[in-house]
Structures are given as C-alpha cells and as structure tokens.
Enzyme design. Structure first.
Site, PDB file in Angstrom:
ATOM      1  N   ARG A 117      40.486  24.391  26.569  1.00  0.00           N
ATOM      2  CA  ARG A 117      41.397  24.457  27.711  1.00  0.00           C
ATOM      3  C   ARG A 117      41.385  23.145  28.480  1.00  0.00           C
ATOM      4  NH1 ARG A 117      38.891  29.817  30.387  1.00  0.00           N
ATOM      5  NH2 ARG A 117      37.094  28.996  29.247  1.00  0.00           N
ATOM      6  N   LYS A 126      35.471  24.742  32.767  1.00  0.00           N
ATOM      7  CA  LYS A 126      34.129  25.330  32.717  1.00  0.00           C
ATOM      8  C   LYS A 126      33.165  24.617  33.642  1.00  0.00           C
ATOM      9  CE  LYS A 126      32.889  28.456  30.849  1.00  0.00           C
ATOM     10  NZ  LYS A 126      32.999  29.858  31.321  1.00  0.00           N
ATOM     11  N   TYR A 177      35.342  26.654  37.362  1.00  0.00           N
ATOM     12  CA  TYR A 177      34.377  27.754  37.281  1.00  0.00           C
ATOM     13  C   TYR A 177      32.972  27.168  37.371  1.00  0.00           C
ATOM     14  CZ  TYR A 177      38.020  30.910  35.532  1.00  0.00           C
ATOM     15  OH  TYR A 177      39.145  31.682  35.408  1.00  0.00           O
ATOM     16  N   HIS A 233      29.943  29.747  38.040  1.00  0.00           N
ATOM     17  CA  HIS A 233      29.032  30.838  37.648  1.00  0.00           C
ATOM     18  C   HIS A 233      27.585  30.494  37.974  1.00  0.00           C
ATOM     19  CE1 HIS A 233      32.421  32.655  35.601  1.00  0.00           C
ATOM     20  NE2 HIS A 233      32.600  31.574  34.874  1.00  0.00           N
ATOM     21  N   GLU A 246      35.807  31.348  40.459  1.00  0.00           N
ATOM     22  CA  GLU A 246      35.497  32.769  40.291  1.00  0.00           C
ATOM     23  C   GLU A 246      35.236  33.513  41.595  1.00  0.00           C
ATOM     24  OE1 GLU A 246      33.545  30.311  39.233  1.00  0.00           O
ATOM     25  OE2 GLU A 246      31.462  30.658  39.801  1.00  0.00           O
ATOM     26  N   ASP A 301      28.762  35.364  31.390  1.00  0.00           N
ATOM     27  CA  ASP A 301      28.876  34.176  32.252  1.00  0.00           C
ATOM     28  C   ASP A 301      28.223  34.414  33.610  1.00  0.00           C
ATOM     29  OD1 ASP A 301      30.791  35.942  33.132  1.00  0.00           O
ATOM     30  OD2 ASP A 301      32.403  34.470  33.278  1.00  0.00           O
TER      31      ASP A 301
HETATM   32  N1  LIG Z   1      32.798  35.480  28.771  1.00  0.00           N
HETATM   33  C1  LIG Z   1      33.965  35.026  29.164  1.00  0.00           C
HETATM   34  O1  LIG Z   1      34.576  34.175  28.525  1.00  0.00           O
HETATM   35  C2  LIG Z   1      34.608  35.565  30.389  1.00  0.00           C
HETATM   36  C3  LIG Z   1      33.871  36.334  31.234  1.00  0.00           C
HETATM   37  N2  LIG Z   1      34.440  36.951  32.318  1.00  0.00           N
HETATM   38  C4  LIG Z   1      33.523  37.777  33.122  1.00  0.00           C
HETATM   39  O2  LIG Z   1      33.755  39.161  32.919  1.00  0.00           O
HETATM   40  C5  LIG Z   1      33.134  39.866  34.003  1.00  0.00           C
HETATM   41  C6  LIG Z   1      34.074  40.965  34.518  1.00  0.00           C
HETATM   42  O3  LIG Z   1      35.154  40.366  35.193  1.00  0.00           O
HETATM   43  P1  LIG Z   1      36.362  41.212  35.827  1.00  0.00           P
HETATM   44  O4  LIG Z   1      36.728  42.334  34.961  1.00  0.00           O
HETATM   45  O5  LIG Z   1      37.397  40.222  36.206  1.00  0.00           O
HETATM   46  O6  LIG Z   1      35.686  41.780  37.164  1.00  0.00           O
HETATM   47  P2  LIG Z   1      36.284  42.941  38.108  1.00  0.00           P
HETATM   48  O7  LIG Z   1      35.700  42.698  39.445  1.00  0.00           O
HETATM   49  O8  LIG Z   1      37.739  43.082  37.937  1.00  0.00           O
HETATM   50  O9  LIG Z   1      35.616  44.260  37.486  1.00  0.00           O
HETATM   51  C7  LIG Z   1      34.249  44.533  37.527  1.00  0.00           C
HETATM   52  C8  LIG Z   1      34.064  46.027  37.564  1.00  0.00           C
HETATM   53  O10 LIG Z   1      32.665  46.293  37.397  1.00  0.00           O
HETATM   54  C9  LIG Z   1      32.416  47.478  38.115  1.00  0.00           C
HETATM   55  N3  LIG Z   1      30.981  47.672  38.268  1.00  0.00           N
HETATM   56  C10 LIG Z   1      30.117  47.119  39.139  1.00  0.00           C
HETATM   57  N4  LIG Z   1      28.892  47.613  38.959  1.00  0.00           N
HETATM   58  C11 LIG Z   1      28.977  48.502  37.926  1.00  0.00           C
HETATM   59  C12 LIG Z   1      28.052  49.360  37.264  1.00  0.00           C
HETATM   60  N5  LIG Z   1      26.769  49.406  37.623  1.00  0.00           N
HETATM   61  N6  LIG Z   1      28.501  50.125  36.242  1.00  0.00           N
HETATM   62  C13 LIG Z   1      29.795  50.086  35.858  1.00  0.00           C
HETATM   63  N7  LIG Z   1      30.716  49.319  36.466  1.00  0.00           N
HETATM   64  C14 LIG Z   1      30.298  48.543  37.485  1.00  0.00           C
HETATM   65  C15 LIG Z   1      33.185  47.273  39.410  1.00  0.00           C
HETATM   66  O11 LIG Z   1      33.361  48.490  40.112  1.00  0.00           O
HETATM   67  C16 LIG Z   1      34.486  46.696  38.873  1.00  0.00           C
HETATM   68  O12 LIG Z   1      35.470  47.689  38.636  1.00  0.00           O
HETATM   69  C17 LIG Z   1      32.794  38.780  35.037  1.00  0.00           C
HETATM   70  O13 LIG Z   1      31.416  38.439  34.929  1.00  0.00           O
HETATM   71  C18 LIG Z   1      33.653  37.622  34.611  1.00  0.00           C
HETATM   72  O14 LIG Z   1      33.147  36.375  35.068  1.00  0.00           O
HETATM   73  C19 LIG Z   1      35.767  36.787  32.613  1.00  0.00           C
HETATM   74  C20 LIG Z   1      36.549  35.990  31.824  1.00  0.00           C
HETATM   75  C21 LIG Z   1      36.017  35.272  30.663  1.00  0.00           C
HETATM   76  C1  LIG Z   2      35.825  33.027  33.480  1.00  0.00           C
HETATM   77  C2  LIG Z   2      35.210  32.245  32.428  1.00  0.00           C
HETATM   78  O1  LIG Z   2      34.015  32.193  32.339  1.00  0.00           O
HETATM   79  C3  LIG Z   2      36.027  31.545  31.479  1.00  0.00           C
HETATM   80  O2  LIG Z   2      37.251  31.644  31.548  1.00  0.00           O
HETATM   81  O3  LIG Z   2      35.478  30.833  30.624  1.00  0.00           O
END
Ligand SMILES: NC(=O)C1=CN([C@@H]2O[C@H](COP(=O)(O)OP(=O)(O)OC[C@H]3O[C@@H](n4cnc5c(N)ncnc54)[C@H](O)[C@@H]3O)[C@@H](O)[C@H]2O)C=CC1
Ligand SMILES: CC(=O)C(=O)O
Ligand SMILES: [Mg+2]
Length: 377
Positions: free
Chosen positions: A15, A75, A94, A96, A118, A270
């Site tokens: 990206r 990133k 980002y 993190h 974020e 992340d």
């Molecule tokens: N690995 C990657 O490339 C990427 C990673 N991410 C990550 O994905 C993760 C999720 O992001 P989003 O969905 O946007 O967040 P979001 O805030 O939309 O959703 C998170 C959900 O987790 C729930 N939650 C909190 N504690 C909980 C528990 N104990 N049990 C079950 N649910 C619980 C919340 O109520 C909420 O609905 C973040 O860490 C984000 O940074 C996002 C994009 C890319």
């Molecule tokens: C959110 C994040 O970690 C990514 O887009 O790589």
C-alpha cells in the site's frame, strides 16, 4: 506544509499512503508533496503519475523523512525508520503502540508527534481510519481461512460451504465489529455455518437482525467459547479494545480441545492478538502450527490486496490529511476532536490512555498541548 510519503518497507506491504488524486488535492491547496521513488508502484501508481499531479520524487527514504513536516505512511514505522523520524515531525500512520513496545520507546525518544490512524474516533465511537482496512481484513480472513483449511496447506480438508448432502464448515468469529461483520458476510455467502460472538448485546441484536439465516449470535464468554471449540473448523479473532492490547479469549490450553487442522485467523494480531498463541507473521510465511492447529497471524493483511486497500484507506485518510496540512496539527486537533483522539505520543509524552496503560507510563492529557478548547464550545 511539506508532506513526505515514504515507500513502505514492511514485508509485502504494497500500500501507499497517498494517491496521485490525493496529491493533486494537497498541491492545489499550496502544499508541497514529496514521494519516495516507486512508493506507489505496488498499488499501480507510477512516479510519473505523481509528477503529473504536482509531486516531486525523492530518491530514497532518508531524503523523504528529512524533507517533510508531515510524514504520511500506512504501517507502523519499523526499526530502520526510527532514527529517521525527527523532533517535532508529525507522523500520520497506523502505529498499534500497545502491540509494539520498542516502537513506543523509539517514538517517545524521537520527540515527534504520533497521530495514529487507528484511534481517530467519531462521536459515535466509530474509528473512521480503521474501518476501511477492517472491511478488507474481515473479508480476507475468510478467503485465507478457506484456503488454509485445505489439506495440502495442513488444514482439516473441509470445504467451507460443504456440498449437497455434506455439512458445511463451522466458523466462529470472536468480535462482531467491522472485521467480524465483514468476515461473517463472506463466510455466510460461501455457505458456512457461522457464529458471531461479542460481549455487546446491542451489537448482537443488530447482527441478528441483518445477517442471513446461516449466521447465529452467541454471547462471548470463556464458558461459551470452550463449549464450541471441539466443533469449529475456522476461528476468526476480531476483538478490539481501541488503542489497547487485545484480551486473550483463546488460551493455549484450549488448542488441545480443537480438532487437528482447525484454522485460527487472528486479525487482531496488530493489537497483540486475541488468541494467546498468535505471534505476528508475514505474507511471505503467513502460518505456523501449534498442537496441530494452523495459526494465520499476518499483521498487515490488506497489504496483499493493495489495489483495493490503498484506495479504500486513502478515501478515508485524505480529508484528515488536508485538515492537518491546512492548519498544522495543533489547530487541526483543536478544531476537530476526532483527530485529537488520534494523538498517541506528543514530544515524548504518551497522551493516549490505553497506550500508557499497556506499559505503565504516565498518561499526559493532550490538553497540555491543545488547551481545554472543548470546554468553551
Ligand atoms: N491484521 C490486519 O491486517 C488488520 C487488523 N485489524 C484489527 O482487527 C481488530 C478488530 O477491528 P474492528 O473490527 O475494526 O474493531 P471494532 O471495534 O469494529 O470491533 C471490535 C468488537 O470486539 C468486541 N469485543 C470486545 N471485547 C470482546 C470480547 N471479550 N469478546 C468478544 N467480542 C469483544 C467489541 O464489542 C466490538 O464489537 C483490531 O485489532 C484491528 O486493528 C484491522 C484491519 C487489518
Ligand atoms: C489496520 C492495519 O493494521 C492494517 O491495515 O494493516
Ligand atoms: Mg497475544
């Protein structure tokens, strides 16, 4: 303002933080844009495209960091970049921090201003600069999960959607936010038997309303997670405590209760991961096995689909970048609390509470730099 866009150097990160269209918007407002040569290539944008939009091309990462008042990245900076970040430089990307202590220490030392995509937050608590990448990663989680369930890739050898006369795979999604909802949509569309778990009952009610019949909701608790483990084929980790470390919902001992070849895709890696045994991996080597369970923990999943991700990300970041360029970070954050909530570290002070909590630092309120402007509104 002078804006610098370095080429991303994280593994398979294709990206770029600014498109030629975004460059044109900044240049026409009188700002100078410097792009490191080939920064846009992975997303299909050539140096000539940027030049045609008014940017200047710099030959290397050093000159790009050295030139800019504001660095726009995708990133979190990695070790080679730490020393390039200057005192008082605004870094908009980002970070993190809760998952990367070395990065946190390096940014404190740099005395730069770290404005994290974020944690930029709207009044309704949504995270406008995380949402587009969560949409991408949620959708990808099922694509990747389905692939690693294949036997040659050490999965259980089960087809997500099944076929007539044979049951589909069971998918458990931990966290029903943006990642979880997008994962559920994809898994449901492929015919899987999907369960979304969350601690927010209102959210579960909403999901129950809008999701198709092959998606069920279930309150998230250790008891309920354990109850499902021996029956699931694919688990997607998608919880978030904004800015903070993810809670470990799947612990090491739980792996023994899963069937061999179960696949875990921990998108939350992340922020440290919600599966205890998850450690960040790369697109080059995305998986490893523990107790016969396949772990996929790529921390920059959207980096693999840059044609989609760069456009989705920059659609969201550009309006904020324009505010920062036009007003400088202090005034832009005073005028827009959404942006102020993105401030994580300012000149050595940790100003985001969940980051301070993660490492036991003092939390310095950002009002030290911005004043109490919101009290007056
Ligand atoms: N690995 C990657 O490339 C990427 C990673 N991410 C990550 O994905 C993760 C999720 O992001 P989003 O969905 O946007 O967040 P979001 O805030 O939309 O959703 C998170 C959900 O987790 C729930 N939650 C909190 N504690 C909980 C528990 N104990 N049990 C079950 N649910 C619980 C919340 O109520 C909420 O609905 C973040 O860490 C984000 O940074 C996002 C994009 C890319
Ligand atoms: C959110 C994040 O970690 C990514 O887009 O790589
Ligand atoms: Mg962890």
């Amino acid at each position: 303002m002078i804006i610098g866009v370095p080429k991303e150097i994280k593994n398979n990160e294709n990206r770029v933080a600014l498109t030629p269209a975004g460059t044109q918007e900044l240049v026409k407002r009188g700002h100078e844009v410097y792009i490191q040569t080939t920064a846009g290539e992975g997303s299909g944008f050539l140096d000539d495209d940027y030049v045609a939009s008014g940017a200047q091309i710099l030959p290397d990462i050093q000159s790009t960091y050295a030139k800019a008042d504001m660095i726009m990245k995708v990133k979190e900076p990695i070790e080679e970049e730490y020393e390039l970040i200057k005192e008082d430089q605004l870094v908009f990307t980002y970070f993190h921090f809760a998952a990367y202590e070395d990065l946190t220490k390096a940014m404190i030392k740099s005395k730069s201003i770290c404005l994290a995509y974020e944690t930029v937050e709207r009044p309704d608590k949504s995270l406008p600069l995380l949402v587009p990448m969560s949409e991408v990663a949620g959708r990808m989680a099922i694509q990747e999960g389905a692939k690693y369930l294949e036997k040659p890739l050490q999965g259980r050898g089960i087809l997500l959607g099944g076929v007539p006369g044979v049951r589909p795979a069971k998918v458990m999604i931990l966290g029903g936010g943006v990642v979880g909802t997008n994962a559920a949509k994809m898994a449901a569309g492929m015919g899987a038997d999907v369960t979304i778990m969350d601690v927010n009952l209102q959210r579960l009610r909403y999901l129950d309303d809008v999701m198709p019949a092959n998606v069920n909701t279930f309150m998230s608790s250790e008891y309920n997670i354990r109850e499902m483990l021996h029956r699931v084929d694919l688990i997607v980790g998608a919880v978030l405590i904004p800015g903070g470390k993810a809670p470990h919902l799947v612990t090491r001992d739980m792996l023994k209760e899963m069937r061999p070849g179960t696949v875990l895709v921990d998108v939350a890696v992340d922020q440290g991961g919600c599966i205890e045994t998850c450690k960040p991996t790369t697109h080059q080597d995305p998986t490893y096995i523990i107790d016969d369970v396949v772990h996929y923990c790529v921390a920059n999943m959207p980096g693999a689909v840059p044609y989609t991700s760069t456009l989705a990300l920059t659609n969201a970041t550009l309006p904020y970048a324009i505010q920062l360029a036009e007003k400088g970070w202090v005034k832009a954050c005073q005028d827009n609390r959404e942006l102020a909530l993105g401030l994580n570290i300012i000149k050595g002070d940790v100003v985001y509470d969940a980051v301070a909590d993660a490492y036991g630092y003092d939390h310095v309120p950002f009002e030290k730099y911005l004043g109490n402007v919101w009290d007056k509104i």
